[in-house]
Design a protein around this motif. Sequence first.
Motif, PDB file in Angstrom:
ATOM      1  N   UNK A 728       0.824  -1.209   0.000  1.00 34.86           N
ATOM      2  CA  UNK A 728       0.000   0.000   0.000  1.00 34.86           C
ATOM      3  C   UNK A 728       0.854   1.253   0.000  1.00 34.86           C
ATOM      4  N   UNK A 729       1.958   1.234   0.767  1.00 34.04           N
ATOM      5  CA  UNK A 729       2.854   2.391   0.807  1.00 34.04           C
ATOM      6  C   UNK A 729       3.544   2.589  -0.546  1.00 34.04           C
ATOM      7  N   UNK A 730       3.943   1.475  -1.210  1.00 28.65           N
ATOM      8  CA  UNK A 730       4.589   1.571  -2.527  1.00 28.65           C
ATOM      9  C   UNK A 730       3.629   2.107  -3.572  1.00 28.65           C
ATOM     10  N   UNK A 731       2.363   1.680  -3.494  1.00 32.66           N
ATOM     11  CA  UNK A 731       1.348   2.175  -4.431  1.00 32.66           C
ATOM     12  C   UNK A 731       1.143   3.679  -4.235  1.00 32.66           C
ATOM     13  N   UNK A 740       5.770   3.856 -12.344  1.00 27.48           N
ATOM     14  CA  UNK A 740       5.084   2.596 -12.653  1.00 27.48           C
ATOM     15  C   UNK A 740       5.134   1.669 -11.440  1.00 27.48           C
ATOM     16  N   UNK A 741       4.087   0.854 -11.349  1.00 25.26           N
ATOM     17  CA  UNK A 741       3.990  -0.094 -10.228  1.00 25.26           C
ATOM     18  C   UNK A 741       3.077  -1.242 -10.648  1.00 25.26           C
ATOM     19  N   UNK A 742       3.543  -2.489 -10.456  1.00 23.56           N
ATOM     20  CA  UNK A 742       2.773  -3.669 -10.864  1.00 23.56           C
ATOM     21  C   UNK A 742       2.748  -4.676  -9.734  1.00 23.56           C
ATOM     22  N   UNK A 743       1.701  -5.502  -9.779  1.00 25.73           N
ATOM     23  CA  UNK A 743       1.585  -6.594  -8.802  1.00 25.73           C
ATOM     24  C   UNK A 743       1.261  -7.863  -9.554  1.00 25.73           C
ATOM     25  N   UNK A 837      -1.198  -3.794 -13.453  1.00 21.19           N
ATOM     26  CA  UNK A 837      -0.403  -2.585 -13.198  1.00 21.19           C
ATOM     27  C   UNK A 837      -1.338  -1.474 -12.769  1.00 21.19           C
ATOM     28  N   UNK A 838      -0.789  -0.534 -11.988  1.00 23.19           N
ATOM     29  CA  UNK A 838      -1.612   0.562 -11.483  1.00 23.19           C
ATOM     30  C   UNK A 838      -1.773   1.635 -12.551  1.00 23.19           C
ATOM     31  N   UNK A 839      -2.807   2.395 -12.396  1.00 20.75           N
ATOM     32  CA  UNK A 839      -3.055   3.562 -13.244  1.00 20.75           C
ATOM     33  C   UNK A 839      -3.298   4.756 -12.345  1.00 20.75           C
ATOM     34  N   UNK A 840      -3.522   5.914 -12.990  1.00 18.92           N
ATOM     35  CA  UNK A 840      -3.755   7.106 -12.177  1.00 18.92           C
ATOM     36  C   UNK A 840      -5.067   7.037 -11.421  1.00 18.92           C
ATOM     37  N   UNK A 841      -5.942   6.073 -11.826  1.00 18.14           N
ATOM     38  CA  UNK A 841      -7.230   5.947 -11.139  1.00 18.14           C
ATOM     39  C   UNK A 841      -7.186   4.924 -10.009  1.00 18.14           C
TER      40      UNK A 841
END
Length: 893
Positions: A728-731, A740-743, A837-841
């Motif tokens: 959660x902190x990395x996100x 960029x951030x992926x799980x 992967x995360x997005x701005x939303x």
Amino acid sequence: MHLLLYLIFFALLDKSGKLLAATFILLSQHQNQYALIGSSMQDVNLTYSEIEEELSVARRRVVELESKRASFSDAEINFLGAQCHIINSISWKNGIFNVPAFGILVVTKHRVITDVNSGLLEMLGYDKNDLIGNSVEMLHVNSDSFLKFGERYWSATAKQRIVSTEWPLKRKCGEVVWVKISGSALDAMDIGRGVVWVLFDVTDQKKAEIALGESEDSFRSFFESINDIAWVVSNDGKIVQVNHSVQEILGFSLQDILNMNVIDIHPENVRHEAVTIFADMLKGKRETCPLSLLKKDGSALPAETRIWKGRWKGQDCIFGISRDLTLEQEALQRFERLFNSNPAPMALSIMPSMKLIDVNNAFVEITRYQRDEVIGKTSDELNLFTSHDKYCDLLKILSKDGQIKNSEAQIYDKDGNVHEGIFYGEIIESQGQKFYLSVMVDITERKQIETSLQKLKNKYKNLIENSPIGIFESTPNGKYLAANPSLARIYGYDSAEDLINRVSSIESDIYVNESERTQTTDQLKNCCLYGLEQRRKRKDGTIAWVSLFMRSVRDKFGNINSYEGFVSDITDRKRAENELKESEEKFRLIVETSNQGIVAVNQYFEITYSNKIIQKLAGYSEKELHELHIDSIFLSCGEESFSRTIINATERSIPKLECRIRNKDGECFWVLFSSSPISRLDNSSGGAFIMITDISEQKNLELNLLMLATKDGLTGVSNRHHFMEISGALLSSATRYNTEFSVAIFDIDNFKMVNDTWGHSAGDMVLKKICTLATAEFRSSDIIGRLGGEEFAISMPETSLENAAAAVERFRTIVESTIFEYDEIPINITISSGVAACSKHTKAIDCLLKSADNFLYKAKRHGRNQTVTSINAKQETDYPDRWPLNSLKRRSS
């Protein structure tokens, strides 16, 4: 010729009928003359056999007279009738002779017992056969007693009708009995006929008299021997007697103080108060008088006086005992100084109520209560202890053992903060009142010892400075020729003239050991004396220590004319040296028995002292440690050296710091240390004391707790909670900085079949090996976590979806190609994965993991052993068995 016998019995009875005294008088009328044959049974004793014989003669004579009755006159007939009545009414054998209230003993002139009564047998515990015919010596304590009694009283019975005395006799059992013994000759004209003795037991009375005499002697001895001042005062306040302590303590002579008023022995400014206090004491309203007494030199002596009424030399009087409280006041002042300056919190309670009557500064500092907030209240009323049961347990221990040792408890301060402490306590008594002194060693935050050490040094700083010097000149035979006032003051004399005139012999009046002066003068034949320490007697008999500088004065022929010298009073220094030695012994004992390591360094940070605890921790001997610099064993804290850390901690008043120690074997372990500077008399730096506590176990415990809190117990990767927290902190960081951030989520295909086929031990082996492979394959910055069962997740910061998918696919192929062996049985394992992967939303890690989990579900539904992401899920309606690895690049590690 007429013979008339008269036996007259007089008895004196008390109100209860008890026989107090009996008198028998036997009169013989012969030719109108009467002879006294017997007298008082208390003062003169009668013998049964002699009286029986006289009565027989009297009876025969009466019979003879009866035959001649016709020729008698009326008066003679009446007298003869009275005699017959008396003789016929006496039953001597069964009557008075056997009255048990007293003993009767008949003895011949040869001291042989011829008759006794039952009262004597009962008194001395004999049978009649034991006594009749035997020498009366057997009743005496010893032969000397027998001979002395005969010499004093046997012949006396011939000279006087009655002999009476008190004498010790011996019972049959050997016990001594005191008797009141009265005797009379059977025939006052002839002692040879024997003696009759009457005995009364007066043992209890004698014991009481002896006890009373001993009590009086003991009281007089006590009065003269006690060290306290003892007074005897008349009812009008005049002092009529004092003991020797008045001279020794107050300096008054007996002539000075006798007939003074007891009020005048107090300082003038308190005499009015003394009148009131003594009046209250006589009325029973007060027990003691706390006022000081007046010494002859005008100074005041702190004292406590008690009085009681009594008698002295037959007169009503008032007794008083005054106790010198000088030492107690000094001890109290020392106690108060130690009490208030002690760095450990201390409290003093009165028993049995346990109400606080005083607390020290450390107590106020740690509890944050002011003194007026706690005085008069109990610890329970203040809710000081966090546990009421623990407080009650401490009181039970105190009641049982009289002290408390090494008992741990928690207390609240005024703000509700909890402090851990080790409690020690002891019951002390002063002036008949019991108090409880408690000490708490604060183990929450160790206190610095700088203040107490500085006070310890300052306490003895000026002990021997500015001592007055006595100057003298004396003759060889020991007479003062000259002396100055300081010498007189040292020896307790009023003036130099008083010293010279009163001291007739220095050897006997000044020297405690007379032979010391001969030894001193012998040494002066060859040299001068410098700093010779000896004891001297003061005028009041007390002892003073002096330092002697002395030389001989010779004439031109070398003969000694006189001695001259200087005397310094070092009594206070001697006392201080003893106190310092005791203090150093106490300090050494505290340091050596402390459960902390203690190191002292000089201003160059070279080790100058170490106790056994730090020697054991560091693995060095005392000698080896004292050859080292402090930085040799204490590792640096950050970029600065340990010695620099101590300086900064002292300047910033930092109470405690953590650091590591490297022991002799090269092993490092964690310690908690605090330091206190040591200042010299000129206020320059003298080094520092360092208190060290081994916290290695605590550090290891912290690491273990951290491991338990963040790691999965089986696989060693992050547990679900820790993974979610870090991810959660990395996100949040990726969203904030637009990186960029992926799980990824993967689980083991058909894992249940592994457990069902080979057992859970095989399943545990597979889980651990999967995590080992994942840890080796993924970057150190990637977070691997076990979500539960055989399901795992991976957070990959600064990683695009494509690179994340490629990394997961590579890991899948590694797993697929790895043989998992259990009990020499190969097991083929595959995994299915979903990557997102995360997005701005993307707002939360849960949403991102849910997306990856949906892709994992699709991978499972379409054949397992594959990796699915949003890319191939949109491009392919039929999911490929393998991810197109050739089109992706490996992420930078």
